[in-house]
Design a protein around this motif. Sequence first.
Motif, PDB file in Angstrom:
ATOM      1  N   GLU A 143      39.618  40.813  40.787  1.00 49.31           N
ATOM      2  CA  GLU A 143      38.475  40.555  39.907  1.00 49.31           C
ATOM      3  C   GLU A 143      37.168  40.985  40.562  1.00 49.31           C
ATOM      4  O   GLU A 143      36.262  41.490  39.890  1.00 49.31           O
ATOM      5  CB  GLU A 143      38.440  39.076  39.535  1.00 49.31           C
ATOM      6  CG  GLU A 143      39.602  38.647  38.648  1.00 49.31           C
ATOM      7  CD  GLU A 143      39.629  37.152  38.398  1.00 49.31           C
ATOM      8  OE1 GLU A 143      40.312  36.731  37.436  1.00 49.31           O
ATOM      9  OE2 GLU A 143      38.995  36.386  39.161  1.00 49.31           O
ATOM     10  N   LEU A 144      37.056  40.787  41.864  1.00 51.42           N
ATOM     11  CA  LEU A 144      35.891  41.237  42.620  1.00 51.42           C
ATOM     12  C   LEU A 144      35.726  42.747  42.499  1.00 51.42           C
ATOM     13  O   LEU A 144      34.634  43.247  42.189  1.00 51.42           O
ATOM     14  CB  LEU A 144      36.044  40.845  44.086  1.00 51.42           C
ATOM     15  CG  LEU A 144      35.117  41.508  45.114  1.00 51.42           C
ATOM     16  CD1 LEU A 144      33.674  41.097  44.884  1.00 51.42           C
ATOM     17  CD2 LEU A 144      35.572  41.169  46.525  1.00 51.42           C
ATOM     18  N   GLY A 145      36.809  43.468  42.738  1.00 49.49           N
ATOM     19  CA  GLY A 145      36.746  44.921  42.653  1.00 49.49           C
ATOM     20  C   GLY A 145      36.401  45.411  41.262  1.00 49.49           C
ATOM     21  O   GLY A 145      35.567  46.314  41.095  1.00 49.49           O
ATOM     22  N   ARG A 146      37.015  44.815  40.273  1.00 51.14           N
ATOM     23  CA  ARG A 146      36.745  45.235  38.895  1.00 51.14           C
ATOM     24  C   ARG A 146      35.304  44.929  38.499  1.00 51.14           C
ATOM     25  O   ARG A 146      34.649  45.728  37.815  1.00 51.14           O
ATOM     26  CB  ARG A 146      37.728  44.561  37.941  1.00 51.14           C
ATOM     27  CG  ARG A 146      39.160  45.109  38.072  1.00 51.14           C
ATOM     28  CD  ARG A 146      40.137  44.394  37.148  1.00 51.14           C
ATOM     29  NE  ARG A 146      39.759  44.549  35.750  1.00 51.14           N
ATOM     30  CZ  ARG A 146      40.074  45.617  35.000  1.00 51.14           C
ATOM     31  NH1 ARG A 146      40.730  46.625  35.532  1.00 51.14           N
ATOM     32  NH2 ARG A 146      39.729  45.665  33.724  1.00 51.14           N
ATOM     33  N   ALA A 147      34.795  43.777  38.943  1.00 52.98           N
ATOM     34  CA  ALA A 147      33.413  43.419  38.617  1.00 52.98           C
ATOM     35  C   ALA A 147      32.428  44.396  39.244  1.00 52.98           C
ATOM     36  O   ALA A 147      31.349  44.645  38.683  1.00 52.98           O
ATOM     37  CB  ALA A 147      33.113  42.001  39.097  1.00 52.98           C
ATOM     38  N   ALA A 148      32.801  44.952  40.400  1.00 53.31           N
ATOM     39  CA  ALA A 148      31.925  45.913  41.080  1.00 53.31           C
ATOM     40  C   ALA A 148      32.167  47.342  40.626  1.00 53.31           C
ATOM     41  O   ALA A 148      31.443  48.248  41.041  1.00 53.31           O
ATOM     42  CB  ALA A 148      32.134  45.815  42.590  1.00 53.31           C
ATOM     43  N   GLY A 149      33.191  47.550  39.812  1.00 53.20           N
ATOM     44  CA  GLY A 149      33.475  48.886  39.281  1.00 53.20           C
ATOM     45  C   GLY A 149      34.184  49.806  40.243  1.00 53.20           C
ATOM     46  O   GLY A 149      34.067  51.032  40.135  1.00 53.20           O
ATOM     47  N   VAL A 150      34.966  49.231  41.201  1.00 48.49           N
ATOM     48  CA  VAL A 150      35.665  50.069  42.174  1.00 48.49           C
ATOM     49  C   VAL A 150      37.177  49.963  41.965  1.00 48.49           C
ATOM     50  O   VAL A 150      37.667  49.079  41.267  1.00 48.49           O
ATOM     51  CB  VAL A 150      35.305  49.658  43.620  1.00 48.49           C
ATOM     52  CG1 VAL A 150      33.796  49.603  43.801  1.00 48.49           C
ATOM     53  CG2 VAL A 150      35.940  48.317  44.001  1.00 48.49           C
ATOM     54  N   ALA A 151      37.907  50.875  42.601  1.00 49.55           N
ATOM     55  CA  ALA A 151      39.366  50.846  42.537  1.00 49.55           C
ATOM     56  C   ALA A 151      39.899  49.639  43.312  1.00 49.55           C
ATOM     57  O   ALA A 151      39.280  49.181  44.277  1.00 49.55           O
ATOM     58  CB  ALA A 151      39.939  52.136  43.108  1.00 49.55           C
ATOM     59  N   THR A 152      41.062  49.151  42.894  1.00 45.20           N
ATOM     60  CA  THR A 152      41.638  47.962  43.528  1.00 45.20           C
ATOM     61  C   THR A 152      43.103  48.202  43.877  1.00 45.20           C
ATOM     62  O   THR A 152      43.853  48.792  43.099  1.00 45.20           O
ATOM     63  CB  THR A 152      41.543  46.735  42.607  1.00 45.20           C
ATOM     64  OG1 THR A 152      42.156  47.040  41.341  1.00 45.20           O
ATOM     65  CG2 THR A 152      40.090  46.339  42.368  1.00 45.20           C
ATOM     66  N   ILE A 153      43.495  47.702  45.042  1.00 42.90           N
ATOM     67  CA  ILE A 153      44.881  47.770  45.486  1.00 42.90           C
ATOM     68  C   ILE A 153      45.332  46.369  45.848  1.00 42.90           C
ATOM     69  O   ILE A 153      44.729  45.708  46.702  1.00 42.90           O
ATOM     70  CB  ILE A 153      45.041  48.694  46.712  1.00 42.90           C
ATOM     71  CG1 ILE A 153      44.611  50.128  46.366  1.00 42.90           C
ATOM     72  CG2 ILE A 153      46.485  48.676  47.219  1.00 42.90           C
ATOM     73  CD1 ILE A 153      44.611  51.063  47.557  1.00 42.90           C
ATOM     74  N   GLY A 154      46.382  45.899  45.211  1.00 40.54           N
ATOM     75  CA  GLY A 154      46.942  44.595  45.524  1.00 40.54           C
ATOM     76  C   GLY A 154      48.092  44.716  46.500  1.00 40.54           C
ATOM     77  O   GLY A 154      48.829  45.705  46.487  1.00 40.54           O
ATOM     78  N   VAL A 155      48.241  43.716  47.368  1.00 32.88           N
ATOM     79  CA  VAL A 155      49.358  43.689  48.309  1.00 32.88           C
ATOM     80  C   VAL A 155      50.314  42.569  47.910  1.00 32.88           C
ATOM     81  O   VAL A 155      49.890  41.518  47.430  1.00 32.88           O
ATOM     82  CB  VAL A 155      48.871  43.500  49.760  1.00 32.88           C
ATOM     83  CG1 VAL A 155      47.832  44.565  50.107  1.00 32.88           C
ATOM     84  CG2 VAL A 155      48.278  42.105  49.996  1.00 32.88           C
ATOM     85  N   THR A 156      51.606  42.822  48.109  1.00 31.13           N
ATOM     86  CA  THR A 156      52.612  41.880  47.622  1.00 31.13           C
ATOM     87  C   THR A 156      53.007  40.823  48.651  1.00 31.13           C
ATOM     88  O   THR A 156      53.773  39.923  48.333  1.00 31.13           O
ATOM     89  CB  THR A 156      53.877  42.636  47.186  1.00 31.13           C
ATOM     90  OG1 THR A 156      54.415  43.350  48.313  1.00 31.13           O
ATOM     91  CG2 THR A 156      53.574  43.623  46.065  1.00 31.13           C
ATOM     92  N   TRP A 157      52.494  40.932  49.890  1.00 29.63           N
ATOM     93  CA  TRP A 157      52.911  39.998  50.940  1.00 29.63           C
ATOM     94  C   TRP A 157      51.976  38.793  51.071  1.00 29.63           C
ATOM     95  O   TRP A 157      52.150  37.966  51.965  1.00 29.63           O
ATOM     96  CB  TRP A 157      52.986  40.724  52.280  1.00 29.63           C
ATOM     97  CG  TRP A 157      51.718  41.399  52.694  1.00 29.63           C
ATOM     98  CD1 TRP A 157      50.608  40.828  53.263  1.00 29.63           C
ATOM     99  CD2 TRP A 157      51.415  42.789  52.570  1.00 29.63           C
ATOM    100  NE1 TRP A 157      49.637  41.765  53.495  1.00 29.63           N
ATOM    101  CE2 TRP A 157      50.108  42.990  53.082  1.00 29.63           C
ATOM    102  CE3 TRP A 157      52.118  43.897  52.069  1.00 29.63           C
ATOM    103  CZ2 TRP A 157      49.497  44.232  53.110  1.00 29.63           C
ATOM    104  CZ3 TRP A 157      51.515  45.138  52.100  1.00 29.63           C
ATOM    105  CH2 TRP A 157      50.220  45.303  52.615  1.00 29.63           C
ATOM    106  N   GLY A 158      50.978  38.673  50.213  1.00 31.40           N
ATOM    107  CA  GLY A 158      49.974  37.637  50.363  1.00 31.40           C
ATOM    108  C   GLY A 158      50.276  36.355  49.619  1.00 31.40           C
ATOM    109  O   GLY A 158      51.436  35.983  49.419  1.00 31.40           O
TER     110      GLY A 158
END
Length: 219
Positions: A173-188
């Motif tokens: 949500e932070l990345g989208r609010a700032a208008g940048v690309a986002t990568i999620g990690v599955t180990w978190g």
Amino acid sequence: MLVMFDMDGTLIDTQSLICEHMATAFRGADLPAPTPEEVRRIIGLSLPVAIERLAGSQDDSLINRLVEDYKEHYRASLVGGSDREGLFPGARTSLDALRAEPDYVLGIATGKGLAGVSRILELHSLGDHFTTLQTPDHNPSKPHPGMLLRAMDETGAATSETVMVGDTVFDIELGRAAGVATIGVTWGYHDPADLVAAGADAMIDHFSDLAPVIRRLMD
């Protein structure tokens, strides 16, 4: 290119510490201890916001007491126990490789306080890897875009040249609010399906996947 990393749950595995000391702080205030699942859901927020959500209260005196008790227990547990803030497998290799890229600038965007961030970077000899450190000390809590906006301002990176890497919905949500690309990690600490639902542009299962995915998103 600016690559921003969350810390807890993305670079370092602190889940057991956070859950343990959150429970201790709540019990010390004669409140029911939050479950590990409840704590995982708030990891990534700034500490006062996270505790307010867990407590279900807006009583400033109570929130402040819980915040200070949590910090005290956390700090005390690190005396002789620095191995409890270990890097996730592959993190060091990935960070070293990205740092070696001349066109890459690395940064941190985390709910952890600046003192804690600085301690962990020193612990793992990573201080020289990161050009910009964004914390709640001088920004609103995630998912407000302030951390990324400030990082881009400090480094001169454009939104099209910036990517946010994290393990929680708040990071996406932070990345989208700032208008940048986002990568999620599955180990978190958040369910990967929730990161996808929040709009992650890509998901990775291993740190070795990170550099190729960044290049693909930025092409």
